[in-house]
Design an enzyme around this catalytic site. Structure first.
Site, PDB file in Angstrom:
ATOM      1  N   TYR A 104       0.872  -1.069   0.076  1.00 27.13           N
ATOM      2  CA  TYR A 104      -0.106  -0.111   0.051  1.00 27.13           C
ATOM      3  C   TYR A 104       0.965   1.317  -0.029  1.00 27.13           C
ATOM      4  O   TYR A 104       1.953   1.175   0.691  1.00 27.13           O
ATOM      5  CB  TYR A 104      -1.022  -0.039   1.158  1.00 27.13           C
ATOM      6  CG  TYR A 104      -1.977  -0.973   1.277  1.00 27.13           C
ATOM      7  CD1 TYR A 104      -3.199  -0.758   0.627  1.00 27.13           C
ATOM      8  CD2 TYR A 104      -1.763  -2.039   1.763  1.00 27.13           C
ATOM      9  CE1 TYR A 104      -4.256  -1.547   0.767  1.00 27.13           C
ATOM     10  CE2 TYR A 104      -2.950  -3.065   2.124  1.00 27.13           C
ATOM     11  CZ  TYR A 104      -4.099  -2.762   1.427  1.00 27.13           C
ATOM     12  OH  TYR A 104      -5.134  -3.689   1.402  1.00 27.13           O
ATOM     13  N   TYR A 143       0.259 -10.192   0.723  1.00 23.10           N
ATOM     14  CA  TYR A 143       1.164  -9.233   1.323  1.00 23.10           C
ATOM     15  C   TYR A 143       1.009  -9.889   2.734  1.00 23.10           C
ATOM     16  O   TYR A 143       0.389 -10.476   3.095  1.00 23.10           O
ATOM     17  CB  TYR A 143       0.780  -7.724   1.589  1.00 23.10           C
ATOM     18  CG  TYR A 143      -0.395  -7.416   1.948  1.00 23.10           C
ATOM     19  CD1 TYR A 143      -0.663  -7.408   3.196  1.00 23.10           C
ATOM     20  CD2 TYR A 143      -1.490  -7.062   1.148  1.00 23.10           C
ATOM     21  CE1 TYR A 143      -1.789  -6.812   3.793  1.00 23.10           C
ATOM     22  CE2 TYR A 143      -2.786  -6.628   1.624  1.00 23.10           C
ATOM     23  CZ  TYR A 143      -2.922  -6.645   3.062  1.00 23.10           C
ATOM     24  OH  TYR A 143      -4.258  -6.290   3.473  1.00 23.10           O
ATOM     25  N   ARG A 153      -1.944 -11.992   3.364  1.00 23.64           N
ATOM     26  CA  ARG A 153      -3.374 -11.704   2.926  1.00 23.64           C
ATOM     27  C   ARG A 153      -3.437 -12.263   1.661  1.00 23.64           C
ATOM     28  O   ARG A 153      -2.686 -11.957   0.742  1.00 23.64           O
ATOM     29  CB  ARG A 153      -3.650 -10.394   2.956  1.00 23.64           C
ATOM     30  CG  ARG A 153      -3.736  -9.786   4.405  1.00 23.64           C
ATOM     31  CD  ARG A 153      -4.863 -10.109   5.421  1.00 23.64           C
ATOM     32  NE  ARG A 153      -6.232 -10.671   4.693  1.00 23.64           N
ATOM     33  CZ  ARG A 153      -7.328  -9.753   4.300  1.00 23.64           C
ATOM     34  NH1 ARG A 153      -6.939  -8.709   4.371  1.00 23.64           N
ATOM     35  NH2 ARG A 153      -8.176 -10.593   3.559  1.00 23.64           N
ATOM     36  N   HIS A 156      -6.837  -8.709  -2.555  1.00 23.17           N
ATOM     37  CA  HIS A 156      -8.282  -8.421  -2.459  1.00 23.17           C
ATOM     38  C   HIS A 156      -8.369  -6.819  -2.650  1.00 23.17           C
ATOM     39  O   HIS A 156      -7.226  -6.352  -2.620  1.00 23.17           O
ATOM     40  CB  HIS A 156      -8.674  -8.838  -0.935  1.00 23.17           C
ATOM     41  CG  HIS A 156      -7.960  -8.029   0.122  1.00 23.17           C
ATOM     42  ND1 HIS A 156      -6.560  -8.321   0.560  1.00 23.17           N
ATOM     43  CD2 HIS A 156      -7.812  -6.833   0.763  1.00 23.17           C
ATOM     44  CE1 HIS A 156      -6.006  -7.725   1.428  1.00 23.17           C
ATOM     45  NE2 HIS A 156      -6.826  -6.663   1.524  1.00 23.17           N
ATOM     46  N   HIS A 158     -10.642  -3.546  -1.276  1.00 24.05           N
ATOM     47  CA  HIS A 158     -11.409  -3.056  -0.322  1.00 24.05           C
ATOM     48  C   HIS A 158     -12.607  -2.031  -1.079  1.00 24.05           C
ATOM     49  O   HIS A 158     -12.399  -1.449  -1.930  1.00 24.05           O
ATOM     50  CB  HIS A 158     -10.848  -2.173   0.678  1.00 24.05           C
ATOM     51  CG  HIS A 158      -9.669  -2.920   1.365  1.00 24.05           C
ATOM     52  ND1 HIS A 158     -10.017  -3.402   2.697  1.00 24.05           N
ATOM     53  CD2 HIS A 158      -8.538  -3.064   1.290  1.00 24.05           C
ATOM     54  CE1 HIS A 158      -8.875  -4.023   3.157  1.00 24.05           C
ATOM     55  NE2 HIS A 158      -7.876  -3.657   2.455  1.00 24.05           N
TER      56      HIS A 158
END
Length: 236
Positions: A104, A143, A153, A156, A158
């Site tokens: 991110y 990640y 994770r 995905h 959000h």
């Protein structure tokens, strides 16, 4: 908490607020009974989220910078529907995600994966008259997140869905088909088993653009037997 005047989703739709496998819920789930606060004029009239405040480029996360982002370009599309299958028009949908390497653009994300100067990982769009939305983006990478030993994770995106006011907001996550990390992810597995498929997008060859982008379909259903699981269920 059950709110009068709303049709509630069946038990087994949403994840519990306290999910032992998901470590941070131990600190942030409510410890006392929830208190229903009446919505006054401020809560039900603002902010304004409609047309004129959204730029068409907001929905194309690959075209927000001077260069092309790295990774597999994808189109994510679908419909926003109510519990009776009726489209919900003019609703603000926001997305945020990691880049193709699974990082991110956030000061708290420091694991040694490269940042992409041409990818911010945020977008927004309004649903049209038929409840349809569409984003062009990059397929995110997995990640690590230190929740348990060797925790990763699944890839995905959000999703945040707004109604007509700021307090009418629901948040969920969209996953990709056949991810090998599903079995060890406590966030995905906190959702009751029967409802998990509603969080997984469907590959669409029909909407895939030749030599440009793969396509994944993800419908969001707000209430009822087919409701999308959300992270802050209204009936807890």
């Amino acid at each position: 908490m059950r709110v009068p005047g709303f049709r509630h989703d069946p038990a087994g739709t949403h994840p519990p607020l306290d999910s032992p496998g998901y470590g941070s819920t131990k600190l942030r789930h409510p410890q006392h009974p929830l208190v229903l606060l009446p919505h006054r004029l401020t809560e039900i009239t603002g902010p304004l989220l409609g047309p004129g405040r959204i730029d068409p480029m907001d929905a194309d996360l690959t075209a927000q910078h001077t260069g092309e982002p790295l990774g597999q370009r994808i189109v994510v599309f679908g419909r926003l529907l109510d519990g009776d299958g009726r489209p919900i028009p003019n609703s603000l949908i926001e997305i945020w995600q990691a880049n193709a390497s699974g990082r991110y653009r956030h000061t708290g994300d420091r694991w040694p994966a490269p940042l992409d100067p041409n990818f911010a990982g945020v977008g927004r769009a309004l649903t049209d008259a038929n409840g349809r939305y569409e984003f062009t983006t990059i397929r995110p990478g997995a990640y690590p997140w230190r929740n348990h030993d060797n925790a990763w994770r699944p890839a995905h995106i959000h999703f945040s869905v707004f109604g007509t006011a700021f307090v009418q907001r629901l948040v969920t996550q969209m996953y990709f088909p056949d991810d090998p990390l599903f079995g060890q992810d406590p966030i995905f597995n906190a959702v009751p088993e029967a409802a998990r498929p509603r969080l997984i997008s469907r590959f669409s060859l029909e909407r895939t653009t030749p030599e440009w982008a793969l396509a994944f379909e993800f419908d969001i259903i707000l209430r009822g037997r087919a409701a999308t699981p959300f992270e802050d269920p209204h009936d807890e």
